[in-house]
Design an enzyme around this catalytic site. Structure first.
Site, PDB file in Angstrom:
ATOM      1  N   HIS A 206      65.157  48.671  38.298  1.00  0.00           N
ATOM      2  CA  HIS A 206      64.276  48.807  36.724  1.00  0.00           C
ATOM      3  C   HIS A 206      64.951  50.306  35.965  1.00  0.00           C
ATOM      4  CE1 HIS A 206      61.400  46.314  39.022  1.00  0.00           C
ATOM      5  NE2 HIS A 206      61.519  45.561  38.263  1.00  0.00           N
TER       6      HIS A 206
ATOM      7  N   GLN B 118      54.289  32.582  35.125  1.00  0.00           N
ATOM      8  CA  GLN B 118      55.680  32.436  35.746  1.00  0.00           C
ATOM      9  C   GLN B 118      55.635  32.322  37.346  1.00  0.00           C
ATOM     10  OE1 GLN B 118      57.138  36.103  34.042  1.00  0.00           O
ATOM     11  NE2 GLN B 118      58.355  36.165  36.276  1.00  0.00           N
TER      12      GLN B 118
ATOM     13  N   LYS C 138      70.335  40.406  38.393  1.00  0.00           N
ATOM     14  CA  LYS C 138      70.208  39.785  39.691  1.00  0.00           C
ATOM     15  C   LYS C 138      69.348  38.216  39.332  1.00  0.00           C
ATOM     16  CE  LYS C 138      66.533  40.932  42.261  1.00  0.00           C
ATOM     17  NZ  LYS C 138      65.683  39.804  42.592  1.00  0.00           N
ATOM     18  N   ASP C 139      68.745  38.454  38.236  1.00  0.00           N
ATOM     19  CA  ASP C 139      68.144  37.230  37.651  1.00  0.00           C
ATOM     20  C   ASP C 139      68.933  36.601  36.844  1.00  0.00           C
ATOM     21  OD1 ASP C 139      65.139  37.521  39.144  1.00  0.00           O
ATOM     22  OD2 ASP C 139      65.377  39.126  37.871  1.00  0.00           O
TER      23      ASP C 139
ATOM     24  N   GLN D  43      67.514  33.647  34.544  1.00  0.00           N
ATOM     25  CA  GLN D  43      66.541  34.035  33.650  1.00  0.00           C
ATOM     26  C   GLN D  43      67.335  34.615  32.573  1.00  0.00           C
ATOM     27  OE1 GLN D  43      62.971  36.586  34.669  1.00  0.00           O
ATOM     28  NE2 GLN D  43      64.265  38.080  34.010  1.00  0.00           N
TER      29      GLN D  43
ATOM     30  N   SER E 202      64.779  44.404  44.726  1.00  0.00           N
ATOM     31  CA  SER E 202      63.945  43.457  44.166  1.00  0.00           C
ATOM     32  C   SER E 202      62.463  43.963  44.793  1.00  0.00           C
ATOM     33  CB  SER E 202      64.054  42.191  44.959  1.00  0.00           C
ATOM     34  OG  SER E 202      62.993  41.326  44.692  1.00  0.00           O
TER      35      SER E 202
HETATM   36  O1  PAF Z   1      62.351  39.942  35.414  1.00  0.00           O
HETATM   37  C1  PAF Z   1      60.971  40.041  35.310  1.00  0.00           C
HETATM   38  O2  PAF Z   1      60.481  41.052  35.900  1.00  0.00           O
HETATM   39  C2  PAF Z   1      60.200  39.201  34.675  1.00  0.00           C
HETATM   40  O3  PAF Z   1      60.396  37.828  34.875  1.00  0.00           O
HETATM   41  C3  PAF Z   1      60.148  39.459  33.142  1.00  0.00           C
HETATM   42  C4  PAF Z   1      61.398  39.191  32.482  1.00  0.00           C
HETATM   43  C5  PAF Z   1      59.554  40.676  32.953  1.00  0.00           C
HETATM   44  C6  PAF Z   1      58.979  38.472  32.399  1.00  0.00           C
HETATM   45  O4  PAF Z   1      57.894  38.176  33.152  1.00  0.00           O
END
Ligand code: PAF
Length: 282
Positions: free
Chosen positions: A37, A61, A149-150, A153, A185
């Site tokens: 992050h 989610q 990583k995602d 997404q 993660s």
């Molecule tokens: O990747 C994440 O941490 C979440 O899926 C996000 C993009 C903040 C949406 O809740």
């Protein structure tokens, strides 16, 4: 660093920055922040005058049997990390502030949301797309940062932004790994010491697939089956291990040149995901 809990408060501050002609970068997160992050924040700072991060553990989610309640909430630690990283504003809404009492609208990106992780986590990507769309409407950033990583997404968010004409540039940032190779993660905190020894094998399986593909192997189903067996023998319960086209995440065939190998597997109670990109273009 300002900490703001309301949409009204957020908009007021963002408007003053916008009126001053400042460029705004946004890093949405679910908290429990790690070096991955902070890398997003670092990249965001390079690209804008102001950086906003959000911490919101998004209930929509998570599936009914998933870890919404157990998901690590580390608000004070997150605040300290974001402050030290030099962001300007942390948006920290409650679930009611985010969704109101009776929200009826869901953003769903067809096809992409039902492949790979979407197949075993029905509704997950609708929850992600909906909350990211809402956050974009609240923050109205110029640019937003997401980790590779995602990968799925990221593909879904890019598609949503394009389809809905949302004026936000999407930037992806490379996966940050532990020295063992394990992708960072928030869920790695669930792993016990024995599982932590095994977890890097997910990345090792991806690296092996990468090397086989680069050495000319085109029988992707053979590579996938080998990897699943390797992971099972190591103690994982694999969900999928798929060689995909990086463009649309469909199963790759020998004509595809931009590939991504996507993997998800459970180790004990922890679901891990990881991926590796491969370009065969000469
Ligand atoms: O990747 C994440 O941490 C979440 O899926 C996000 C993009 C903040 C949406 O809740």
């Amino acid at each position: 660093m300002q900490v703001i809990n309301t949409i009204v408060g957020l908009r007021k501050t963002v408007n003053t920055w916008r009126m001053a002609g400042e460029r705004i970068a946004f890093v949405p997160t679910m908290g429990n922040l790690h070096a991955g992050h902070l890398k997003l924040v670092e990249e965001a700072k390079k690209s804008a005058d102001r950086v906003i991060a959000s911490v919101f553990v998004n209930p929509t989610q998570f599936g009914v049997d998933e870890d919404f309640d157990a998901y690590p909430r580390t608000e004070e630690d997150d605040k300290q990390k974001l402050d030290a990283a030099g962001i300007d504003l942390l948006f920290l809404p409650s679930v009611t502030e985010m969704y109101g009492k009776d929200a009826k609208t869901v953003v769903s990106v067809k096809d992409l949301s039902t492949l790979c992780c979407g197949a075993s986590r029905p509704g997950h990507f609708d929850g992600v797309a909906t909350v990211v769309c809402k956050l974009f409407n609240m923050v109205q950033p110029n640019v937003a940062f997401f980790g590779q990583k995602d990968f799925q997404q990221l593909a879904i968010i890019r598609t949503m932004v394009s389809d809905l004409n949302i004026p936000v540039k999407i930037r992806s940032v490379e996966i940050v790994r532990e020295s063992s190779g394990l992708a960072m993660s928030s869920r790695n905190g669930y792993l016990n010491p024995d599982e932590l020894q095994v977890a890097p094998k997910l990345y090792q399986a991806l690296c092996a697939a990468h090397d086989e593909i680069l050495s000319g192997e085109k029988r992707y189903s053979v590579i996938e089956n080998e990897a699943v067996t390797y992971l099972q023998n190591a103690g994982f319960v694999p969900d999928y291990f798929s060689v995909c086209s990086a463009d649309d995440l469909h199963k790759a065939d020998e004509r595809d040149t931009d590939l991504v190998v996507l993997a998800a597997a459970k180790l004990g109670r922890t679901r891990l995901i990881d991926n590796i990109c491969i370009s065969l273009a000469r």
